[in-house]
Design a protein around this motif. Structure first.
Motif, PDB file in Angstrom:
ATOM      1  N   ALA A 237       0.827  -1.207   0.000  1.00 49.47           N
ATOM      2  CA  ALA A 237       0.000   0.000   0.000  1.00 49.47           C
ATOM      3  C   ALA A 237       0.864   1.260   0.000  1.00 49.47           C
ATOM      4  N   ILE A 240       2.148   1.794  -3.523  1.00 48.09           N
ATOM      5  CA  ILE A 240       1.123   2.241  -4.473  1.00 48.09           C
ATOM      6  C   ILE A 240       0.657   3.669  -4.181  1.00 48.09           C
ATOM      7  N   PHE A 241       0.316   3.925  -2.917  1.00 46.77           N
ATOM      8  CA  PHE A 241      -0.348   5.187  -2.583  1.00 46.77           C
ATOM      9  C   PHE A 241       0.602   6.294  -2.130  1.00 46.77           C
ATOM     10  N   VAL A 242       1.803   5.939  -1.670  1.00 47.03           N
ATOM     11  CA  VAL A 242       2.744   6.957  -1.188  1.00 47.03           C
ATOM     12  C   VAL A 242       3.865   7.191  -2.193  1.00 47.03           C
ATOM     13  N   GLY A 245       2.245   7.304  -5.640  1.00 47.73           N
ATOM     14  CA  GLY A 245       1.003   8.052  -5.665  1.00 47.73           C
ATOM     15  C   GLY A 245       1.146   9.480  -5.217  1.00 47.73           C
ATOM     16  N   GLN A 246       0.757   9.747  -3.979  1.00 46.97           N
ATOM     17  CA  GLN A 246       0.657  11.120  -3.484  1.00 46.97           C
ATOM     18  C   GLN A 246       1.985  11.865  -3.517  1.00 46.97           C
ATOM     19  N   GLN A 248       4.693  11.129  -5.457  1.00 46.66           N
ATOM     20  CA  GLN A 248       5.473  10.683  -6.606  1.00 46.66           C
ATOM     21  C   GLN A 248       6.497  11.728  -7.033  1.00 46.66           C
TER      22      GLN A 248
END
Length: 291
Positions: A237, A240-242, A245-246, A248
């Motif tokens: 997670a 994917i999300f850190v 994601g947010q 990047q």
């Protein structure tokens, strides 16, 4: 029949002490998440160092009013220098384009900088970046040179910060690991005490030690592996999300964290959890179940 009995006792024991089982899984998951993050960070620091060691440059910034003749002379000397592999001249316009590309996600910063402020520069790829100081010593005080910098020295501060974060993560993981071990031992002790009559009956009818101890060890292993799965899910997670994601853009100047490195953590964390849980449970049982 024996395997069926052992497995039924495992799930029965986990259910009897459900609160402690959940606590053990959570503690194991937290400690393994920190350990996995430390291993991932440890590997990524090596990847970053290797990546930048092959891309580091010496940058010689020129005075903004430097003459074309002086620029040509420095360019000629750099290209013929035995320590230099490649030289690229960057004009003020090219420097402005590079600045805009680098900080395209920060339009306010770009708008606050005047293009005329950025000096022309020579970007030099060394045959060996460790010889950078020798080259800088020769050109830093030259006429027309404003400043000479070694990117390795600048990035070394980043490597030091990453190394400190790496050590801090390992320390936290060790502390959490000790807490997980104590919780495993305590859970096994409670489980053994709650089933002391069953254990006594099995010992009286001649059941071997491994048969008596197997359900308790399997309980610890099962909880440890479940904790490892939760830890792995947390790291996936985060990827994917850190990382992707947010934040990047924050990691855009560094080589990406490869999925292979993340997926490799699953068997590593599961194996560590299983071995540590099994060994802790077995040692605990040595003092609680006697022949």
């Amino acid at each position: 029949m024996r395997a069926k009995y052992v497995m039924s006792e495992v799930f029965l024991g986990l259910w009897r002490n459900i609160s402690m089982t959940v606590a053990m899984i959570i503690t194991m998951a937290v400690s393994l998440t920190m350990l996995g993050a430390a291993l991932l960070l440890y590997n990524q620091v090596d990847v970053i160092e290797e990546y930048y060691q092959t891309n580091l440059e010496v940058v010689i910034y020129l005075d903004r009013d430097v003459s074309e003749e002086m620029t040509t002379q420095i360019d000629s000397e750099l290209k013929s220098h035995p320590l230099v592999e490649q030289v690229q001249f960057e004009s003020q316009d090219q420097a402005w384009e590079r600045f805009q590309e680098t900080f395209e996600e920060s339009p306010d910063l770009v708008a606050s900088v005047d293009a005329e402020v950025l000096p022309p520069a020579f970007r030099i790829k060394m045959k060996d970046i460790d010889d950078a100081e020798e080259l800088i010593g020769e050109f830093a005080d030259r006429e027309g040179v404003y400043q000479a910098t070694n990117q390795k020295e600048i990035l070394q501060q980043v490597f030091d910060i990453l190394g400190g974060a790496q050590r801090l993560t390992l320390i936290i993981a060790l502390v959490q690991g000790v807490a997980a071990l104590m919780l495993v031992a305590n859970t096994i002790q409670v489980a053994a005490y709650s089933r002391r009559r069953e254990v006594a009956i099995m010992k009286l009818v001649g059941a071997p030690n491994w048969f008596v101890q197997a359900p308790f060890v399997m309980e610890a292993v099962f909880a440890g592996v479940i904790g490892a799965l939760f830890a792995f899910g947390t790291l996936v997670a985060a990827k994917i999300f850190v990382i992707d994601g947010q934040f990047q853009n924050l990691f855009s100047l560094m080589p990406p964290v490869e999925w292979n490195s993340v997926l490799l953590l699953l068997p590593i964390l599961a194996a560590i959890a299983a071995v540590i849980s099994a060994v802790t449970a077995w040692i605990t049982l040595r003092f609680n179940i006697r022949v």
